[in-house]
Write a protein that holds these residues in place. Structure first.
Motif, PDB file in Angstrom:
ATOM      1  N   VAL A 170       0.720  -1.103   0.097  1.00 38.39           N
ATOM      2  CA  VAL A 170      -0.068   0.024   0.151  1.00 38.39           C
ATOM      3  C   VAL A 170       0.810   1.232  -0.008  1.00 38.39           C
ATOM      4  N   VAL A 171       0.741   2.421  -1.014  1.00 34.54           N
ATOM      5  CA  VAL A 171       1.196   3.509  -1.054  1.00 34.54           C
ATOM      6  C   VAL A 171       0.012   4.416  -0.482  1.00 34.54           C
ATOM      7  N   GLY A 172       0.275   5.188   0.534  1.00 34.26           N
ATOM      8  CA  GLY A 172      -0.918   6.148   0.874  1.00 34.26           C
ATOM      9  C   GLY A 172      -0.364   7.638   0.717  1.00 34.26           C
ATOM     10  N   VAL A 173      -1.519   8.235   0.077  1.00 29.35           N
ATOM     11  CA  VAL A 173      -1.126   9.705  -0.210  1.00 29.35           C
ATOM     12  C   VAL A 173      -1.929  10.588   0.995  1.00 29.35           C
ATOM     13  N   VAL A 174      -1.300  11.575   1.395  1.00 29.89           N
ATOM     14  CA  VAL A 174      -1.920  12.322   2.224  1.00 29.89           C
ATOM     15  C   VAL A 174      -1.625  13.780   1.983  1.00 29.89           C
ATOM     16  N   GLY A 175      -2.299  14.879   2.356  1.00 25.10           N
ATOM     17  CA  GLY A 175      -2.235  16.102   2.184  1.00 25.10           C
ATOM     18  C   GLY A 175      -1.504  17.173   3.158  1.00 25.10           C
ATOM     19  N   GLY A 176      -0.700  16.660   4.051  1.00 28.78           N
ATOM     20  CA  GLY A 176       0.026  17.426   4.963  1.00 28.78           C
ATOM     21  C   GLY A 176       0.720  16.536   5.872  1.00 28.78           C
ATOM     22  N   ALA A 177       1.664  17.216   6.446  1.00 31.66           N
ATOM     23  CA  ALA A 177       2.601  16.481   7.556  1.00 31.66           C
ATOM     24  C   ALA A 177       2.146  15.728   8.501  1.00 31.66           C
ATOM     25  N   HIS A 178       0.945  16.724   9.216  1.00 30.86           N
ATOM     26  CA  HIS A 178       0.463  16.110  10.226  1.00 30.86           C
ATOM     27  C   HIS A 178      -0.636  14.609  10.013  1.00 30.86           C
ATOM     28  N   LYS A 179      -0.383  14.363   8.968  1.00 30.71           N
ATOM     29  CA  LYS A 179      -1.315  13.256   8.583  1.00 30.71           C
ATOM     30  C   LYS A 179      -0.328  11.878   8.388  1.00 30.71           C
ATOM     31  N   VAL A 180       0.856  11.997   8.142  1.00 31.73           N
ATOM     32  CA  VAL A 180       1.790  11.179   7.471  1.00 31.73           C
ATOM     33  C   VAL A 180       1.883   9.887   8.605  1.00 31.73           C
ATOM     34  N   ALA A 181       1.893  10.143   9.747  1.00 33.87           N
ATOM     35  CA  ALA A 181       2.119   9.181  10.871  1.00 33.87           C
ATOM     36  C   ALA A 181       0.939   8.312  10.936  1.00 33.87           C
ATOM     37  N   ALA A 182      -0.383   9.010  11.016  1.00 33.46           N
ATOM     38  CA  ALA A 182      -1.488   8.171  10.678  1.00 33.46           C
ATOM     39  C   ALA A 182      -1.526   7.331   9.856  1.00 33.46           C
ATOM     40  N   ALA A 183      -1.271   7.497   8.541  1.00 29.17           N
ATOM     41  CA  ALA A 183      -1.472   6.711   7.361  1.00 29.17           C
ATOM     42  C   ALA A 183      -0.217   5.418   7.662  1.00 29.17           C
ATOM     43  N   ARG A 184       0.771   6.037   8.025  1.00 32.79           N
ATOM     44  CA  ARG A 184       1.874   4.630   8.184  1.00 32.79           C
ATOM     45  C   ARG A 184       1.501   3.836   9.484  1.00 32.79           C
ATOM     46  N   GLU A 185       0.997   4.438  10.403  1.00 31.64           N
ATOM     47  CA  GLU A 185       0.638   3.631  11.494  1.00 31.64           C
ATOM     48  C   GLU A 185      -0.530   2.566  11.297  1.00 31.64           C
ATOM     49  N   LEU A 186      -1.249   2.788  10.139  1.00 37.20           N
ATOM     50  CA  LEU A 186      -2.643   2.173   9.691  1.00 37.20           C
ATOM     51  C   LEU A 186      -2.087   0.970   8.665  1.00 37.20           C
ATOM     52  N   GLY A 187      -0.672   1.076   8.232  1.00 37.14           N
ATOM     53  CA  GLY A 187      -0.158   0.144   7.482  1.00 37.14           C
ATOM     54  C   GLY A 187       0.247   0.430   5.900  1.00 37.14           C
ATOM     55  N   ALA A 188       0.247   1.719   5.700  1.00 33.12           N
ATOM     56  CA  ALA A 188       0.885   2.080   4.703  1.00 33.12           C
ATOM     57  C   ALA A 188       2.610   1.974   4.231  1.00 33.12           C
ATOM     58  N   GLU A 189       3.099   1.270   3.440  1.00 33.88           N
ATOM     59  CA  GLU A 189       4.434   1.087   3.297  1.00 33.88           C
ATOM     60  C   GLU A 189       5.228   2.222   3.174  1.00 33.88           C
ATOM     61  N   VAL A 190       4.634   2.854   1.816  1.00 37.78           N
ATOM     62  CA  VAL A 190       4.975   4.291   1.722  1.00 37.78           C
ATOM     63  C   VAL A 190       3.879   5.307   1.765  1.00 37.78           C
ATOM     64  N   VAL A 191       4.279   6.516   2.303  1.00 39.95           N
ATOM     65  CA  VAL A 191       3.150   7.582   2.622  1.00 39.95           C
ATOM     66  C   VAL A 191       4.117   8.686   1.832  1.00 39.95           C
ATOM     67  N   ILE A 192       2.937   9.202   0.775  1.00 40.12           N
ATOM     68  CA  ILE A 192       3.647  10.484   0.213  1.00 40.12           C
ATOM     69  C   ILE A 192       2.924  11.649   0.742  1.00 40.12           C
ATOM     70  N   ASP A 193       3.353  12.567   1.160  1.00 32.29           N
ATOM     71  CA  ASP A 193       2.642  14.032   1.367  1.00 32.29           C
ATOM     72  C   ASP A 193       2.782  14.777   0.242  1.00 32.29           C
ATOM     73  N   ARG A 194       1.656  14.802  -0.389  1.00 35.65           N
ATOM     74  CA  ARG A 194       1.746  15.704  -1.584  1.00 35.65           C
ATOM     75  C   ARG A 194       1.639  17.371  -1.626  1.00 35.65           C
ATOM     76  N   SER A 195       1.400  17.716  -0.177  1.00 33.09           N
ATOM     77  CA  SER A 195       1.745  19.074   0.198  1.00 33.09           C
ATOM     78  C   SER A 195       3.292  19.444  -0.131  1.00 33.09           C
ATOM     79  N   CYS A 196       4.141  18.592   0.105  1.00 29.17           N
ATOM     80  CA  CYS A 196       5.555  19.185  -0.163  1.00 29.17           C
ATOM     81  C   CYS A 196       6.378  18.151  -0.990  1.00 29.17           C
TER      82      CYS A 196
END
Length: 343
Positions: A170-196
């Motif tokens: 799973v690659v998860g895309v999030v819209g801010g730095a404050h969301k990265v940890a949440a997606a990773r903790e749920l199981g995303a192997e790669v998390v992309i912060d599209r805001s930066c």
């Protein structure tokens, strides 16, 4: 009893709390004293007057709400398997923003052990949406690479968990730095912060061969690129158009809507065949005639919670009197997890 009523389309000020008679359950129904109500982005779209099924099934005035949790208060004729005082979850087609509601017993389920009523109220819509997208439409298989947009939101959080449970990468895309940890903790192997970060550059690096499935509720802002990043035989699953709607103010910009509508990609039958890709879309509010699918999916989901394989994302609670604030914050795209109203 109190309920939220919207008399006509508009901004947050249209969310009015009114008194209404206590409903009486008909045959096959039960009445629930509601403790908590799940808030979904679709509720905001209903308020704006842009939700087609709300116009078709109800019209104005309307009480939004697709999910509640509470205790059984009364049983209609013929209802078995429930007892007064039992904690339950109910799936509704509108009407959920209320302190009491009558629901067909076939749409009511026992609360899994270990979940609070606030958590339980936020469970059905996001997990049913994710389950249908992943299993019924994308038919994801172990070892496949999938990309989930808005991976720290409600449906995205559920998709990440279900995809990992299915053995997907799973690659998860999030819209801010404050969301990265949440997606990773749920199981995303790669998390992309599209805001930066370079969203599609990182997505290609993670899965150079493309994605077996991409789940996209953004609309015009990402649909075309999502389609281009599918692997051969890949599936693009669409279940919303959030980027077309306002992040503040609560009222749609109709000029922007029109422009975005014209910019939205249309996928030709010839192109789908020649490129060996699929595009699938759905709206759960049109699927209540398939009670068998609802019960089958809820059985899988609740079984996953009972086994400790699933967990609710972070839940933020609001009093019913704060319903306008809850809508505003959900529309802002800054929230993480699930929003719930407490009666």
């Amino acid at each position: 009893m109190r309920k939220v009523v919207i008399h006509r389309a508009g901004g947050h000020e249209r969310l009015q709390i009114e008194e209404a008679p206590t409903p009486t359950p008909g045959p096959g129904e039960l009445r629930i004293d509601v403790a908590a109500i799940g808030v979904n982005y679709a509720d905001c779209v209903i308020r704006m007057g842009l939700y087609a099924s709300a116009r078709e099934y109800v019209g104005w005035p309307i009480t939004p709400g697709f999910e509640v949790a509470g205790v059984v208060a009364a049983l209609g004729a013929g209802v078995e398997g429930f007892v007064i005082g039992q904690e339950v979850i109910a799936v509704t087609r509108f009407g959920g923003y209320a302190a009491q509601i009558c629901v067909p017993a076939s749409q009511v389920f026992a609360v899994p052990q270990g979940l609070s009523l606030a958590e339980a109220a936020g469970l059905p819509t996001i997990f049913l949406t994710a389950d249908h997208a992943l299993h019924s439409l994308a038919r994801a298989r172990a070892g496949e690479w999938v990309l989930v947009h808005a991976a720290a939101g409600g449906v995205g959080s559920a998709l990440v968990q279900l995809a990992r449970q299915a053995g997907c990468h799973v690659v998860g895309v999030v819209g801010g730095a404050h969301k990265v940890a949440a997606a990773r903790e749920l199981g995303a192997e790669v998390v992309i912060d599209r805001s930066c970060e370079d969203l599609w550059g990182r997505a290609r690096a993670a899965a150079p061969g493309g994605y077996a499935a991409i789940f996209d509720a953004n609309g015009v802002s990402t649909l075309r690129a999502s389609y281009r990043h599918l692997a051969p035989a890949g599936r693009l699953v669409i279940y919303g158009f959030h980027s077309m709607l306002p992040r503040r103010g609560g009222r749609p910009n109709y000029l922007k809507l029109a422009i975005d509508y014209l910019r939205t990609p249309w996928f030709s039958a010839m192109g789908l065949v020649n490129q060996n890709r699929s595009v699938l879309g759905f709206n759960l509010s049109y699927m209540f005639h398939r009670g068998d699918l609802l019960r089958e999916a809820m059985g899988r989901i609740l079984g996953g919670f009972a086994a400790g394989e699933m967990r609710m994302p972070a839940v933020s609670t609001y009093a019913m009197d704060e319903v306008a604030r809850a809508h505003a914050e959900l529309e802002s795209a800054r929230t993480v997890g699930k929003l719930v109203l407490l009666t």
